[in-house]
Design a protein around this motif. Sequence first.
Motif, PDB file in Angstrom:
ATOM      1  N   UNK A 111       5.699   0.955  19.091  1.00  0.00           N
ATOM      2  CA  UNK A 111       5.003   0.698  20.282  1.00  0.00           C
ATOM      3  C   UNK A 111       4.889  -0.860  20.648  1.00  0.00           C
ATOM      4  N   UNK A 112       4.528  -1.656  19.428  1.00  0.00           N
ATOM      5  CA  UNK A 112       4.173  -2.895  19.620  1.00  0.00           C
ATOM      6  C   UNK A 112       5.368  -3.966  20.166  1.00  0.00           C
ATOM      7  N   UNK A 141       1.657  -1.795   4.027  1.00  0.00           N
ATOM      8  CA  UNK A 141       1.587  -1.144   5.532  1.00  0.00           C
ATOM      9  C   UNK A 141       2.087  -2.070   6.668  1.00  0.00           C
ATOM     10  N   UNK A 142       1.620  -3.508   6.311  1.00  0.00           N
ATOM     11  CA  UNK A 142       2.006  -4.416   7.231  1.00  0.00           C
ATOM     12  C   UNK A 142       3.497  -4.953   7.435  1.00  0.00           C
ATOM     13  N   UNK A 143       4.152  -4.500   6.116  1.00  0.00           N
ATOM     14  CA  UNK A 143       5.384  -4.784   6.155  1.00  0.00           C
ATOM     15  C   UNK A 143       6.028  -3.653   6.832  1.00  0.00           C
ATOM     16  N   UNK A 144       5.881  -2.598   6.860  1.00  0.00           N
ATOM     17  CA  UNK A 144       6.381  -1.391   7.667  1.00  0.00           C
ATOM     18  C   UNK A 144       6.196  -1.699   9.145  1.00  0.00           C
ATOM     19  N   UNK A 145       4.830  -2.017   9.564  1.00  0.00           N
ATOM     20  CA  UNK A 145       4.545  -2.509  10.858  1.00  0.00           C
ATOM     21  C   UNK A 145       5.310  -3.587  11.383  1.00  0.00           C
ATOM     22  N   UNK A 146       5.742  -4.601  10.860  1.00  0.00           N
ATOM     23  CA  UNK A 146       6.354  -5.792  11.231  1.00  0.00           C
ATOM     24  C   UNK A 146       7.839  -5.364  11.288  1.00  0.00           C
ATOM     25  N   UNK A 172      -1.208   6.842   6.719  1.00  0.00           N
ATOM     26  CA  UNK A 172      -1.280   5.518   7.329  1.00  0.00           C
ATOM     27  C   UNK A 172       0.200   4.947   7.484  1.00  0.00           C
ATOM     28  N   UNK A 173       1.053   5.290   6.367  1.00  0.00           N
ATOM     29  CA  UNK A 173       2.424   4.887   6.478  1.00  0.00           C
ATOM     30  C   UNK A 173       3.051   5.104   8.151  1.00  0.00           C
ATOM     31  N   UNK A 174       2.977   6.436   8.298  1.00  0.00           N
ATOM     32  CA  UNK A 174       3.488   6.862   9.383  1.00  0.00           C
ATOM     33  C   UNK A 174       2.941   6.207  10.774  1.00  0.00           C
ATOM     34  N   UNK A 175       1.612   6.080  10.671  1.00  0.00           N
ATOM     35  CA  UNK A 175       0.746   5.350  11.640  1.00  0.00           C
ATOM     36  C   UNK A 175       1.415   4.194  12.079  1.00  0.00           C
ATOM     37  N   UNK A 176       1.355   3.262  10.810  1.00  0.00           N
ATOM     38  CA  UNK A 176       1.909   1.954  10.880  1.00  0.00           C
ATOM     39  C   UNK A 176       3.246   1.742  11.423  1.00  0.00           C
ATOM     40  N   UNK A 177       4.231   2.510  11.110  1.00  0.00           N
ATOM     41  CA  UNK A 177       5.587   2.562  11.788  1.00  0.00           C
ATOM     42  C   UNK A 177       5.533   2.925  13.096  1.00  0.00           C
ATOM     43  N   UNK A 225      16.012  -6.687   6.085  1.00  0.00           N
ATOM     44  CA  UNK A 225      14.480  -6.957   5.690  1.00  0.00           C
ATOM     45  C   UNK A 225      13.778  -5.456   5.732  1.00  0.00           C
ATOM     46  N   UNK A 226      14.308  -4.533   5.986  1.00  0.00           N
ATOM     47  CA  UNK A 226      13.910  -3.448   6.276  1.00  0.00           C
ATOM     48  C   UNK A 226      13.400  -2.730   4.828  1.00  0.00           C
ATOM     49  N   UNK A 227      12.092  -2.896   4.378  1.00  0.00           N
ATOM     50  CA  UNK A 227      11.652  -2.518   3.074  1.00  0.00           C
ATOM     51  C   UNK A 227      10.970  -1.278   2.889  1.00  0.00           C
ATOM     52  N   UNK A 228      11.253  -0.267   4.105  1.00  0.00           N
ATOM     53  CA  UNK A 228      10.543   1.033   3.957  1.00  0.00           C
ATOM     54  C   UNK A 228      10.754   1.701   2.652  1.00  0.00           C
ATOM     55  N   UNK A 229      11.927   1.642   2.059  1.00  0.00           N
ATOM     56  CA  UNK A 229      12.120   2.494   0.847  1.00  0.00           C
ATOM     57  C   UNK A 229      11.078   1.862  -0.378  1.00  0.00           C
ATOM     58  N   UNK A 230      10.887   0.537  -0.064  1.00  0.00           N
ATOM     59  CA  UNK A 230       9.995  -0.165  -1.152  1.00  0.00           C
ATOM     60  C   UNK A 230       8.488   0.400  -0.673  1.00  0.00           C
ATOM     61  N   UNK A 231       8.195   0.431   0.296  1.00  0.00           N
ATOM     62  CA  UNK A 231       6.851   0.880   0.956  1.00  0.00           C
ATOM     63  C   UNK A 231       6.338   2.436   0.507  1.00  0.00           C
ATOM     64  N   UNK A 232       7.588   3.398   0.643  1.00  0.00           N
ATOM     65  CA  UNK A 232       7.238   4.653   0.341  1.00  0.00           C
ATOM     66  C   UNK A 232       7.119   4.874  -1.263  1.00  0.00           C
TER      67      UNK A 232
END
Length: 351
Positions: A244-245, A112-117, A234-239, A209-216
């Motif tokens: 926002x951040x 999840x941190x990967x998606x957030x970053x 949780x995945x959608x919330x992290x994104x 560096x976008x690893x969202x495919x890996x995250x899903x």
Amino acid sequence: QLYRYDGIVAIVATVRGGLGELTREAAGVGNGGYGAVNGLGAEPIVVDYEALLERDPTILKIEKARRQLNQKSEFTKTMAMSSGLFLEDDSSTSASESTPKNRDKMSSMLNLLSTFLYMTNYYIVAPTSGKYAAAVGGDPSLAGLLIGATPTATLFSTVLYSWWANRSYKSALIFASACSLLGNILYSMALPCGSLWMAMAGRILNGFGGARAINRRYIADATPREERTAASAEFVTAGALGMSAGPALASIFGWTIRDGVGNYWTQMTAPGWIMGLAWTVYIVAAYYYFKEPVRPEAPKVAEMTSLLPTNGVPLAVPQLIPVTVKEKSLWSNVPVMTTLGLYFVLKLVLE
């Protein structure tokens, strides 16, 4: 029909019925199903036909082939889960056996941190991208290219990471994070070097560096079935938090950093340096704490031997007629295309 589970079941039932008749006939040959006991006369022979059928080598071979075919059908479920679709099939026993009972909390948090970053890194340059494009010798209108270079590169990296995730999650995540780290360094160094193309190259590397495919895919493979809905939320919330951040951090840099000191640490280069530091910490954490999920072993293809019973009598196997199944085009699937169209318009307005 052999490629359909129900076809195998029908064949097993047909062969089982035929063998049952052969067994009954063999038991009654010669004396009409009666035998002599202690020379006192004929008594009926009690034959457990069900037990004989369960031990029949032909039935055992077909049952084994059916189980292997059922295991191979998990490929379809895996492809669906990689797209965020979870198939519910209560009749499948192998799916429940291969589903993990619990997920590693640290690995899930790093996923999840990967998606957030990534989402933070994507949006953090939005407030200053126009000013940055002008500072490196371009036009402020090129801000759209600086922002859009990242998702454009993600279109190509998704194919790579989808293939890589079949073999390893950890190495793919570390590679994607390293691309983001290098991309942020290039983006921040573009101002001292006065190179618009360096800034563009940095944003392209951020896209790789976008690893969202890996995250899903990780959520689908490493999360128990009953927890997948919560994990997807949780995945959608992290994104969303990352979206926002990013602008929030850029605003903080604008309030706290005063330009004019130098070209290395400014309101425009600070996002690249801060995100580079964050990705460095993430790479170290992923290297030491991320654990590969347990993958179900791929079924081995068994060599089918001659389907002959022990008495050498060949079976009358019905001839299978090949059936051509015409697959529907994705474009003709109105509900799916409507959903994709609405999603495209939503993202278009948002971006």
